[in-house]
Motif scaffolding. Structure first.
Motif, mmCIF file in Angstrom:
data_model
loop_
_atom_site.group_PDB
_atom_site.id
_atom_site.type_symbol
_atom_site.label_atom_id
_atom_site.label_comp_id
_atom_site.label_asym_id
_atom_site.label_seq_id
_atom_site.Cartn_x
_atom_site.Cartn_y
_atom_site.Cartn_z
ATOM 1 N N LEU A 27 -55.123 54.661 -54.690
ATOM 2 C CA LEU A 27 -55.701 54.429 -56.012
ATOM 3 C C LEU A 27 -54.888 53.416 -56.817
ATOM 4 O O LEU A 27 -55.443 52.472 -57.382
ATOM 5 N N VAL A 28 -53.578 53.615 -56.885
ATOM 6 C CA VAL A 28 -52.764 52.738 -57.730
ATOM 7 C C VAL A 28 -52.617 51.339 -57.125
ATOM 8 O O VAL A 28 -52.537 50.344 -57.856
ATOM 9 N N ASN A 29 -52.590 51.252 -55.788
ATOM 10 C CA ASN A 29 -52.515 49.929 -55.164
ATOM 11 C C ASN A 29 -53.750 49.097 -55.473
ATOM 12 O O ASN A 29 -53.673 47.872 -55.654
ATOM 13 N N LYS A 30 -54.881 49.763 -55.555
ATOM 14 C CA LYS A 30 -56.137 49.074 -55.869
ATOM 15 C C LYS A 30 -56.126 48.564 -57.301
ATOM 16 O O LYS A 30 -56.590 47.447 -57.587
ATOM 17 N N GLU A 31 -55.578 49.382 -58.215
ATOM 18 C CA GLU A 31 -55.563 49.021 -59.628
ATOM 19 C C GLU A 31 -54.471 48.016 -59.963
ATOM 20 O O GLU A 31 -54.637 47.165 -60.828
ATOM 21 N N ASP A 32 -53.334 48.141 -59.291
ATOM 22 C CA ASP A 32 -52.181 47.280 -59.595
ATOM 23 C C ASP A 32 -51.433 46.997 -58.301
ATOM 24 O O ASP A 32 -50.686 47.849 -57.812
ATOM 25 N N PRO A 33 -51.609 45.811 -57.730
ATOM 26 C CA PRO A 33 -50.970 45.487 -56.448
ATOM 27 C C PRO A 33 -49.448 45.613 -56.450
ATOM 28 O O PRO A 33 -48.837 45.802 -55.397
ATOM 29 N N SER A 34 -48.818 45.520 -57.630
ATOM 30 C CA SER A 34 -47.359 45.660 -57.671
ATOM 31 C C SER A 34 -46.913 47.069 -57.294
ATOM 32 O O SER A 34 -45.717 47.298 -57.019
ATOM 33 N N SER A 35 -47.847 48.009 -57.257
ATOM 34 C CA SER A 35 -47.527 49.378 -56.855
ATOM 35 C C SER A 35 -46.993 49.440 -55.430
ATOM 36 O O SER A 35 -46.291 50.389 -55.062
ATOM 37 N N LYS A 36 -47.334 48.435 -54.630
ATOM 38 C CA LYS A 36 -46.901 48.426 -53.234
ATOM 39 C C LYS A 36 -45.379 48.342 -53.118
ATOM 40 O O LYS A 36 -44.820 48.692 -52.069
ATOM 41 N N ASP A 37 -44.705 47.907 -54.184
ATOM 42 C CA ASP A 37 -43.247 47.797 -54.165
ATOM 43 C C ASP A 37 -42.561 49.131 -54.438
ATOM 44 O O ASP A 37 -41.338 49.227 -54.334
ATOM 45 N N VAL A 38 -43.326 50.133 -54.796
ATOM 46 C CA VAL A 38 -42.775 51.418 -55.207
ATOM 47 C C VAL A 38 -42.809 52.407 -54.040
ATOM 48 O O VAL A 38 -43.810 52.494 -53.326
ATOM 49 N N ASP A 39 -41.730 53.158 -53.858
ATOM 50 C CA ASP A 39 -41.674 54.088 -52.725
ATOM 51 C C ASP A 39 -42.382 55.405 -53.027
ATOM 52 O O ASP A 39 -42.776 55.687 -54.162
ATOM 53 N N ASP A 40 -42.531 56.217 -51.992
ATOM 54 C CA ASP A 40 -43.240 57.489 -52.124
ATOM 55 C C ASP A 40 -42.521 58.477 -53.033
ATOM 56 O O ASP A 40 -43.162 59.316 -53.677
#
Length: 245
Positions: A27-40
């Motif tokens: 969900l968050v990757n779709k809304e904000d691609p910078s989320s991909k830099d954040v770990d689990d």
């Protein structure tokens, strides 16, 4: 960014958490691609702060990303941006508790709201939280805070500042605080406390302990070995100013 460090703070992820982290990431990757830099681990903290509700946690996390880009556009707060706050010599970090979580000590009577500004104070709060997170030992996610209010008076009272700390801690650094021990509490402080208390969420309230003066060392030693306790509180370690950590 307020990323996780190490493994998992000694707590395993159950299957429900793993599944919801996976859903939240999509969900968050779709809304904000910078989320991909954040770990689990970071996503998990936001999930836990919202009782594993994926929609609420995602909204909270995306709000955090927007806030971070606006408030910390260069990625970090510099000492030169908080000179008046640092000069008050009120925030320190040293040692770990029995679970290996870092300890910070702050002095309420050294806080002088008239010597700074609300915006600089908020920058200082972020400066301190970022320092703590960057110095988090491997495998840990949380810290312990000791707030010493000896000598606190109305000149130190700063309701707007206290609410800013709460907002930043609860909304932007969720599940980072392990425990807040409030010591040497003067009676006059309770007036300010009554104004702030309604704004503290239930998860944070459970982490706050008012320590009786006659049980101070006993209470501290329940969580912290004497070898790791600050010398000003009866331990062995000298405090280190947060900017020198």
């Amino acid at each position: 960014m307020e990323f996780g460090r190490g493994t998992s703070d000694g707590e395993g992820q159950d299957e429900v958490e793993k599944t919801r982290i996976h859903i939240m990431r999509a969900l968050v990757n779709k809304e904000d691609p910078s989320s991909k830099d954040v770990d689990d681990l970071t996503l998990r903290r936001f999930l836990r702060a919202r009782e594993l509700d994926v929609d609420k946690a995602s909204k909270m996390f995306l709000g955090f990303l927007r806030w971070r880009r606006t408030f910390v556009p260069r990625g970090s707060i510099l000492e030169s941006e908080v000179p008046n706050e640092i000069s008050q010599n009120k925030f320190f970090m040293q040692g770990t508790n029995k679970l290996g979580r870092p300890i910070v000590v702050l002095y309420g009577a050294r806080h002088k709201p008239s010597k700074s500004s609300p915006e600089e104070f908020k920058r200082f709060v972020v400066f301190c939280f970022d320092k703590i997170c960057s110095r988090m030992p491997a495998g840990q996610e949380r810290f312990v805070a000791i707030a010493d209010l000896q000598g606190w008076a109305y000149a130190n009272s700063d309701i707007r500042g206290y609410l800013a700390i709460l907002s930043i801690l609860q909304d932007c650094y969720p599940e980072r605080l392990e425990k807040l021990l409030i010591i040497h509490v003067p009676y006059v402080f309770m007036t300010a406390w009554k104004m702030v208390y309604p704004f503290i969420d239930s998860r944070t309230k459970r982490k706050i302990v008012f320590v009786e003066n006659n049980k101070l060392l006993q209470t501290l030693l329940e969580d912290i070995d004497e070898s790791q306790l600050p010398d000003v509180l009866g331990g062995k370690l000298a405090l280190v100013p947060i900017q020198d950590c």
